[in-house]
Every structure is written in structure tokens, then in C-alpha cells.
Design a protein around this motif. Sequence first.
Motif, PDB file in Angstrom:
ATOM      1  N   PHE A  53       0.845  -1.108  -0.004  1.00 50.44           N
ATOM      2  CA  PHE A  53      -0.166  -0.080   0.055  1.00 50.44           C
ATOM      3  C   PHE A  53       0.852   0.983  -0.111  1.00 50.44           C
ATOM      4  N   ASP A  54       0.227   2.465  -0.087  1.00 51.83           N
ATOM      5  CA  ASP A  54       1.046   3.637  -0.109  1.00 51.83           C
ATOM      6  C   ASP A  54       2.197   4.004   1.072  1.00 51.83           C
ATOM      7  N   HIS A  55       3.048   4.415   0.705  1.00 51.80           N
ATOM      8  CA  HIS A  55       4.270   5.005   1.646  1.00 51.80           C
ATOM      9  C   HIS A  55       4.655   3.866   2.458  1.00 51.80           C
ATOM     10  N   GLY A  56       5.096   2.703   1.778  1.00 53.32           N
ATOM     11  CA  GLY A  56       5.671   1.700   2.602  1.00 53.32           C
ATOM     12  C   GLY A  56       4.853   0.875   3.484  1.00 53.32           C
ATOM     13  N   ILE A  57       3.572   0.962   3.245  1.00 54.21           N
ATOM     14  CA  ILE A  57       2.721   0.029   4.262  1.00 54.21           C
ATOM     15  C   ILE A  57       2.294  -0.962   3.545  1.00 54.21           C
ATOM     16  N   ARG A 109       0.124  -4.916  10.080  1.00 52.27           N
ATOM     17  CA  ARG A 109       0.318  -3.844   9.357  1.00 52.27           C
ATOM     18  C   ARG A 109       1.637  -3.101   9.616  1.00 52.27           C
ATOM     19  N   THR A 120       5.017  -1.165   8.553  1.00 48.76           N
ATOM     20  CA  THR A 120       5.283   0.051   7.927  1.00 48.76           C
ATOM     21  C   THR A 120       7.078   0.132   7.699  1.00 48.76           C
ATOM     22  N   MET A 159      -1.381   5.212   3.894  1.00 49.64           N
ATOM     23  CA  MET A 159      -0.765   6.495   3.668  1.00 49.64           C
ATOM     24  C   MET A 159      -0.100   6.836   5.257  1.00 49.64           C
ATOM     25  N   LEU A 160       1.055   7.567   4.855  1.00 50.85           N
ATOM     26  CA  LEU A 160       1.666   8.079   6.153  1.00 50.85           C
ATOM     27  C   LEU A 160       1.750   9.704   5.740  1.00 50.85           C
ATOM     28  N   ARG A 176       3.003   9.799  10.333  1.00 47.86           N
ATOM     29  CA  ARG A 176       2.042   9.300  11.347  1.00 47.86           C
ATOM     30  C   ARG A 176       1.079   8.778  10.074  1.00 47.86           C
ATOM     31  N   ASP A 177       0.431   7.524  10.723  1.00 47.22           N
ATOM     32  CA  ASP A 177      -0.376   6.723   9.929  1.00 47.22           C
ATOM     33  C   ASP A 177      -1.702   7.613   9.425  1.00 47.22           C
ATOM     34  N   GLN A 188      -4.663   7.017   9.105  1.00 43.12           N
ATOM     35  CA  GLN A 188      -5.678   6.583   9.927  1.00 43.12           C
ATOM     36  C   GLN A 188      -6.106   7.535  10.956  1.00 43.12           C
ATOM     37  N   HIS A 207      -0.055   9.668  -5.262  1.00 38.97           N
ATOM     38  CA  HIS A 207      -0.068   9.746  -3.576  1.00 38.97           C
ATOM     39  C   HIS A 207       1.144  10.134  -3.029  1.00 38.97           C
ATOM     40  N   ILE A 260       3.433  12.308  -0.954  1.00 37.68           N
ATOM     41  CA  ILE A 260       3.395  13.362  -0.210  1.00 37.68           C
ATOM     42  C   ILE A 260       4.485  14.243  -0.231  1.00 37.68           C
ATOM     43  N   ASN A 283      -0.536   1.927  16.245  1.00 35.13           N
ATOM     44  CA  ASN A 283       0.437   1.957  15.085  1.00 35.13           C
ATOM     45  C   ASN A 283       1.523   2.971  15.244  1.00 35.13           C
TER      46      ASN A 283
END
Lengths: 977, 96, 188
Positions: A245-249, A273, A275, B1-2, B11-12, B14, B76, B78, C129
Amino acid sequence: MTRLSGGLIDRGTTLNFTFDGRAMTGHPGDTLASALLANDVRLIGRSFKYHRPRGLVAAGSEEPNAMVELRTGARQEPNTRATMAELFNGLSARSQNRVGSLGFDLLAVNDLMSPFFAAGFYYKTFMWPKAFWEKLYEPMIRRAAGLGSLSMLPDPDSYDKGFLHCDLLVIGGGAAGLAAALTAARAGAQVILADEDFRLGGRLLAESHALNDAPATDWIAQIEAEFASLPNLRVMTRTTVFGAFDHGIYGAVERVGDHLATPGQNVRQTLWRITAKRTVLAAGATERHIPFANNDRPGVMLAGAMRAYANRWAVSPAQSVAIFTNGDDGHRTALDLAAKGVTIAGVIDTRAGARAQGDYPLFAGAVVSDTKGRLGLKRIAVTREGQTQWIEAGALGVAGGWNPNVHLASHHRGRPVWNDDLLAFLPEPGAVPGMVVAGAANGQGSTHAALQSGAQAAIDALAGLGMTAHQPDLPRAEDAPVNQAAFWHVPGKGRAWVDFQNDVTVKDIKLAHQENMRPVEHLKRWTTLGMATDQGKTANVTALAVMAELSGQSIPATGTTIFRPPYTGVSLSVLGAGDTGTHFRPRRLTPTHTWAADQGAVFVEVGQWMRAQYFPRAGETHWRETVDREVLATRAGVGLCDVTTLGKVDVQGADAGEFLNRIYANAMGSLKVGMVRYGLMLREDGHAYDDGTCARLAEDHYVVTTTTAQAGPVYRHMEFARQCLWPDLDVQLISTTDAWAQISVAGPNARKLLERVVDGFDLSNAAFPFMACAELSVCKGLRARLFRISFSGELAYEIAVPARYGNALMARMIALGADLGATPYGTEALGVLRIEKGHAAGNELNGQTTAQMLGMGRMVSTKKDSIGAVMSRREGLTAETRVLVGLQPVDASARVAPGMHLFTEGGAQNTDTDQGWITSACYSPHLGSMIGLGFLANGADRMGEVITAANPLEGQSAALRVVSPHFVDPEGGRLRD
Amino acid sequence: MLIPHPLLGPRDAQEFTYLGDASLLNRPDGLADTAPEAFNDYVYLRDNPAGLHRELWFHEQGDRSWLIVTRNTVTHEILGAELARDVALAAMGGAQ
Amino acid sequence: MTDLTPIMALGGQSARTQILGALTLSETPDLALASLALRRGTVQPVPMGLPLPGPGGWTAGQGVSAFWTGPGQWMIEAVGRADTGIEQALKHAAPGCSVTDQTDGFAAIEITSSAGGAPIRALLEKLVNLDAAGFGPGSATRTGLEHMTVFVIRRSEDRLAVIGMRSLAGSLWHAVERAARHLQEGTQ
């Protein structure tokens, strides 16, 4: 079939299991697939569409055929790949997708009907007659379709989730992944190594190659020992990284307990999850097959899988085996199997110049053109230069080349790039930021190349983080070049399967081509190619090559194949990964919850909150009976209700008043200290947003309330105004919703009751009038706040104390007020009281209404700028004539329901004649009939008129009289006494 | 996304609530003669670029800061994040 | 002193405690909390001798501690002082600041490990997280936990606090306890 020699199984331990009720045995280290082969089981399931007999094709997660129902009872799990199911003692597996026995499947008739079931069949056939779809076609298709069945029982196991962070995530624990993890971990980076297998090594476990002249497992054991000593490395086996997923996730599922007899004793699976700052994708490659007529019989499998079964699990699907290949790789399988004592019936190599690499019959420049054997392979037809001969073979390994596992590299829509030398799609470099691809996944498939590229990938990845890593001493390993000739399918008349799981054949692709469904995306949807649970891992590239051949274009010109998450199926249970039932979502309890529960209150969910809905007493048989009593007791004596759930925001600062002026439609800056004012907030588009009260505790200190439902959004909105619109104002905000237990005390005896709890505070009308507020103490020194506000139309107060004292204060007031008729009431009575008084609530403030409609148009100040003020004055909103009215049935027994629409009596009932709708309705014990609130066109001018409220959907209709929305005490005298 | 929070690091996503175009910072003067037209633009008219977009995110499960995040809506990616308050204050300083 | 009897956030008369393997979970009784926010032009105070931490930080002083909650905002903690009027004391100690009593707004679960930092890190990985390895002693942040918003404070290598909204105390306790139990079972 007995076991071959060697293998990575523990022969000292025997595991018992059953397949379709037959008792069998295997050993630790076995998968269900290898154990079935060891027990001479070749027929494992039936195909999806034609119900053809099917057996194992692969040895890993790409397996398209061998799907079984695992376990029994509530844990029954359909569509489990036998190749991924670790054998445990007591395992029970059943074949699926059959009607009758596996050997004689009644739906195999579909196979005879196959000319009718070609690609697009469903689209074309079930179009008409239209009415047949819902009643006949869909139920029939649904019954026939689907693989496996669910237990229909609740899942008894628990699932978990977690969050991991690392410098480098290495996906895949084969040669490249091990080298990458070792390199990075030695450099001190935080590393996670994840592999879907239960044992590290990847393809090294399936091959006979030596590393440094010793078995590969020796080197793996040495690496594992070093791994165990590195605290900065986390090794996660049985863990599938399923999505990038986005940004290294990355999403990963760890199968914590799937290999245990009782998987859920602790946790069955964990959703991680991850990161990762950088990633090395070392996911290896998947072998492809070469379609030929009747290539789907049990016993026809991938040659590399056959080699894996022989080397790792010491089993062969048959005593006599043939190999069909377009390159050198097939010969490896022949050599490895021959070394284990398996008879090689022949190697059929499509290359005319191929040479035997050992002592086995070679058919160079030949193809396999057909097979025989109803429930398992018996003979194959070998065709060379137009001549066909049948040879006996119990199994056939097909080696069509290797497709790099580019899946995760295409999750960001990176389009794999065709490589003509390797005859394969390679990942698009940089397609996933931060990801480096190594080993066979990047076309570097020799063991030597995989090791080297893995280490180099780690070095490169860490360099991007400013970390220096060094190439470790890697073992000497084979470095054979890829020798193969492009050969994609054997032309012929019989059906040649491309996608085994969804029963898509070369003919289907031809049909798609004929019907101009040529772009890969159309091909896929027209034929359902690659849309089964295996996502076409063994099929997609082959199908693309066949389409390229048909259209006379190159493969890259024809298209490419990309993948979306998940890499392999992920259970919904683990995606939920939390509690079910009571703890499915967080629950907020009010400060008086314990007390209310003791009183036998019935609770209702209001967002996350659990609120007391009503307090039934012994002998009350219907909720309405209870609610009527609570309402009447409040209007006659005094009622108490926990109203803590209303949002509370502490507003401080020199400019607090000015700030509130700007976010409320009405003026707040002019509010006197010690007083409360009703406030209406608008959205910037001019519609009503939320309402509440503002209490001014000091010159620079207000407490504002919001509705329960909007507490979060309103706070966010206030922070937006503070930080983004008017950062120059001196204002500080903080939510205090949970800090205070707030209890509404309403009714003619409210003052008398409160006088018994306050510490010498003057509650007289003169000293503490309507809309006053104060900080005071109650119950001998407990700090408290008191607001004289009313939501019921009665003399009423709201008293707030620190939350932990709320329970005791409620009990105390009920006890002290016994002689005053003190009665607890819940949200139902609260609703009735407010409807009787005509107070707007969520039903009226639903985002579609305006201040004008709510009868508060004049509250929107024109003397100041506030959010929404300008837009509230636009023509479209000011022209709106519907306003809030009260509605009372002419016949007292008539039903009034929210959602009913309003029409002129006797007039037509349609959208053109619609004059408004009912927002709230209840039974009013005060009036002895149901009553409603609603928005009615020109309502203010229609007092006394009788209109019709209708719900045409349910045939409901009632004659209602238009009245003031204030059914109780319209002059408001009771509030002010 | 971060989301790269300017004070707290990545930071996540979410933890955040999305609002939209950062042009919402430029609220017109509600008492000006041109307010009706200006508010119509402010409330309803937005650019919807395929590419770089400055947008508002609220760190709801965090420090309750409103951020202006510059994001490429195509990739996407950033490119940065600022405290909206700082941006708004700077704009006021510039206007004065 | 009032004659009303308070109850704990979890509904009991006394604080709840539970031991799960190496981890001990305890509901904190009598934790006084007050928020502190700078006003325009105020100089950052040193209330009660406590240097206020920067973003993501927690500092402890004599009987009081503080963690950063937002730009120009902190939460001040004082164990055992729930009924001592922390709001007034803090207003006095930080003149010119906005102070709001938050004692009853939150419920705190203190988690201690009898086996060093590893069980705390493992628990963090299951709950929030955050980069557990980077969340060392002195770290504090607000984040999401099972759809709830919480403050997480690493008080020391073997000690963690999770502070959530008081009304959600039951759900928060359940979530933390469930994660700790899974860890305990996983190590058996």
C-alpha cells in the motif's frame, strides 16, 4: 507409492489424517498435498465449471486445483489449498465441488455440455426472458457455482492484529531473501523477514543443488542460527505479505495457529500492518505450464512442483513419469526424479536440438498432444513431425518457463515489462517507491544470481536510508543460464486448459479473440480468466501469449498483466481481527450507567453511547406504559435524566466571545457572565449545522454544548475555525464531555429537589433566573456547575459534577426527591418531552434544513459575520417556505409517523403536490394522542388548517391539524417561574 | 498512507480526518459588499487537479492540529506538510 | 469533603488490577489531570517546577508529570490528587494560561512489566500503530486504539500508561486485556 529417499520430513513421527473419510498417515514437514501423494491420492477435486477430475498442479500457494474443505464443525474452512495446509495429527479434509462422490460427480454432465458453456455463455444465455433471471437462472447458477461450503456456524477462533515498523522488510525467505535479510541485519538495520512457508529456504528446499558442496539445508541452518542471535531481525514464517500500500505500508497475515489441531486456543491468525522504510521483494517465481489437449488430468502438473515433491517431501505422483518442456529446466526434474529411483518414461522437449542430460528417453522437437486416463493420467500422446505415439506415464511434469512473482511490485499499478531473453514479465523498476526486487522475482533465478542480487538489494535499499551494509560471504552455488525456446501452447482440436481453476481453455481465448474481446482486460472479463481464487497465477501470462499469437502481435504489444491485493486469499475474520459481539466496537457508558443498570433500565445505542432508554417498573407490560409514566411524572413532579452525552467544549481566552460570535449565527460575545444562551451553528453553505448552549462562566471562559451525535464533528469544526480561519484570536479549546456527569432535573419540583443538594446556594427565581448558570458546590463540598436551561418546557436545570460522582448524585437525588415524585427518565421520555415542547433535535437538524425553516431565521445576526450567515441569505434558501409546525391528528386514535409526507386535504399525492414531511412523532400523554413535528410549506400561515399526512408506500394516511410546535406551555411561563 | 506531521514525524493516515482543498483557509469577508459572490466561490468552486494538491487534514487521533498536506493525487506521493495555523498566520501577516 | 461516594471509571468502588503473564494492568485511582494551554503572548511556564516537554514527550517531576498534547498544550498529571483541586493549583502555578480540569475526563491504565521492556514493546505492537522500538521512556503521544483515541505514555522501560476517555474505560480495558492475554498465551 512408497516414499522416496531423503526429504525434509520427520519420518520418526507419524501423523494421522483423513481425506474424504479415508484414514491416512503422513509426517511432520508434510503438507496435506505431499501427504496425499504419499498415500497415492491423485484425484483431489472437481473443476469449477465442468466438474472435471482434478489433481495437484503445483506445490505452493499458486495451486489452482487442489482445494479442499479443511476441518469439521464450526472450523470447517472451504477452498484451502492442500499445498499450503501443513499436516497435523487429526487433520480432516474433504474434496469439494462435487455432487455425489469424487469419483463419480453428477455434475460432470456439464463437461459433456461444454460446447454450450463456452466463454460469454452466461452473458449471452441468461439475458432473456428477463423475468427468468431472478427466479430461475440466478438460483440455479448460484447452486452450481462456488467452491466448497461454509459451516454456517460462528467462527470459534480468535484473530489478532498488530503493527510493525522496520527499516527493511524482506518479502520471501528463499535464497535472495535470506541473503538480503542477512546483509541488512548485519548492518544493524531493523529488519523483518516474512515468508509464507512454514520453513525458510524457498526454492532452495525444493532443489537438489549444493551450496558450498553441502546440502542447501546446512547453509540455511547456519543462517537461521545467526538470525536467532540478531535482536534487530524479526523472522516471520507462515506469514504472507499480501499487499503493498502507499508509503511503505504492507499488509501481512501470520497464520499463527492454522497448523495446530485446535487453531484458536490462542490466536489463529494475526493481521500485521507493517510500515517499512524500504522493502526487498524476493518473492521468487511461479512456473507456467504449456496447454495441450486434455492437459488437466490428475497427474499432469508443473515440473518444478514435481521436483519439489521429490526433493523436499520425498514423494512422486507416479512410479513412471514423463516431462514436457521447452527448456533445460524440465531436464532438471527428470534428473532429480531419476536420482530418486523414479522411472523417466521420456522427456518431450519442444526444441529440435535438445539433448538428453541423463539416461532417459528424449523426444526432441516434439510435443505432448493429448492424454488419456479418466480419473488420473495413464498415457500421453507424443507428436513429432506429424507422427503421434502413445507412451505410458502415470504423471507428466510440464515446464513452460518461470514467471517472476511481480504481484506486489504491481500493486501501485506498476506495469511489468516484457523481457525477450527471459521470456517473462519483470517488475517495472521503481513501481513501488522504496521497493527493490531481487532474485527470481526479478528474473535473477539461478541460485548464485539470487544470493548475489538479494545481498545487493539490501545494500542498495539501506543506502537510501544512509546506512552502509556489506556483501556477506555467500556460498558457491549453481549459476545455470536460462535455456528455453518460446513455446506457449500445443495447437490442436481438443480442449487445452489455460486457467484450471476457472476452466478457461485455449478455445475460450480464441472465441474471445473472434468476438473482439482482445484487450487483456476484456479477455479476462469475457472468459473469467484469472478471476478465480488463485488470481490466475499459473494462467495469465500463458493466456496473454496465446492471445498474442492469435492476433499476430508481440506479447508486450498485446498487453501485460498486473495484480491487485491480496496476493493470496485473506479471510474476512482476520481482516476484522478483533472482537465480535459486545466488543465489536467501543461502547461509551454514561456516569450513571451502573445505577441505571441496577434500576433495570433498558439501554439503547446512541452512536457509541449506551443510554438508558426507559426505566420499566414492575407490572408495566409495554414500553409505552413506562414512557408515558416517566413523561407525566416529569411534568407533574420532577424527572431526572443523564444528559452527559451532549458534547461539552471548554472555550477560554481573551477573544473567546469574539470567536463564538463568529461560529454561532447569533451573538455570544454580548452574553453576560453567569448566563446561558441557546446557540445555533450554521454550515458555511447556510444550512443549520448544530445547536446547543453557551454558558459564560467568566469574561474569558465559556462552556458550550453540542448535540450528542455531532460532538466530534463540531469540535473538529471549531478547531478548524480557530487554527485555519482566525488564528489571530486568543482562544483555547478543549473537550470536557467526559469530565462532567450532567443530569437534567426537570419539572415543577425541580427547584425544591435541587435545594436539597446545593450547599447554601440561592435558587430563587430572582437570584438564579431562567438561563442563569453558576459554579457552586453540592452535597457538602463537591464542586459542581448548574445551568437553568430546559429541553422539556418545564422549570428545569442541568447540574454537572465530576463524572466519578455522577452515579452517587443520581442515586442521592432520586432518594431525596421521593416525596417530590422524583422519577428517572430515559431517552424515549426525553424525546417525547422535547417534541411536546417543539424543540428541534437531530431529526430536524438533519443537514437539509435552515434557520428559517426551524423558525429561527431572525437569530442569524446581520450585524456580524459568522459562519454560514452570508449563504443563509441567498435567494434559494430565503425563498423556502417550509417551516416547522406542530401536527395533531383530527382523530385522536390516528397514527402519525416520521417520514410521512404532507399534502393538501383531498388533493393529489405526488412529488409535485408535496408540501413537506414529518420529522418527529410520538405519543403525547399530555394530549392523549400522537403528535408530530414537521416542515410544512407556508406553515406559519396555516394554523388550524387540516392537511393530509401520507405514507403511500404502506398505504398510511391521516388527517392532521396544523398547530404551533409548542404543544406544551406555548407562552413559556413554566420555564421562567 | 503516512502523513509527515511537521511536529510528530510520519503518522498513519488513519489518525487523520480529511477535509479538502486548502483554499478553505481563504474565507472571504462576510461583511463586504461582494460577499455573496465571494462565498459562492469559496463554498462551491474548487480546483480538482490531477497532480499536486494542497489539502487539509485534521490530526483527530493525535495532536488535533490541522495540517496542510501537499499531495500528488496521481501518485499519492506526499511532498510535505505544514501546520495550517502557521500558514494562515503568515497569510494574515502578508495581507496586513 | 463531600458525602457522595465516587466510583472508578470501570464502575467499581476500587481500582481494577489484573496480572497476565509478565504484565500487570492497573486502573489508576485518584489521578488528577488538568490541561494547560498557552494564551497569546504568554511565556511557557515551568509549573510546579516541571519543565514542559516538547512534541511527543513526557517529563516527570516531584509528584507531578506532564505530557505534550498539541502545539502550546500539555496535560499535567498528579497521582493521588484527584480531589485536591488541581485546576486551581495549576492556574496559580501557570499564570496567564488556560487551565481546564480533566481529572474525570479520562481513565488511565498503567501497565508494568516484570520482565523488562520486551513485553511492553510486544504489547505496544498489538495495540497501537507506533514504532514500538522508537517509543522509549519519556515518549508520549495521542493515537488510535481499537477505534478509540488514547494517550500512550512510556513512563519507563518497563512501564506504560494508556489513557483514554472515561466513558470508554470498559472498552479500553477490554482491548488492552485481550492483547495482553493473547501475548501471555503466545508465550506459554
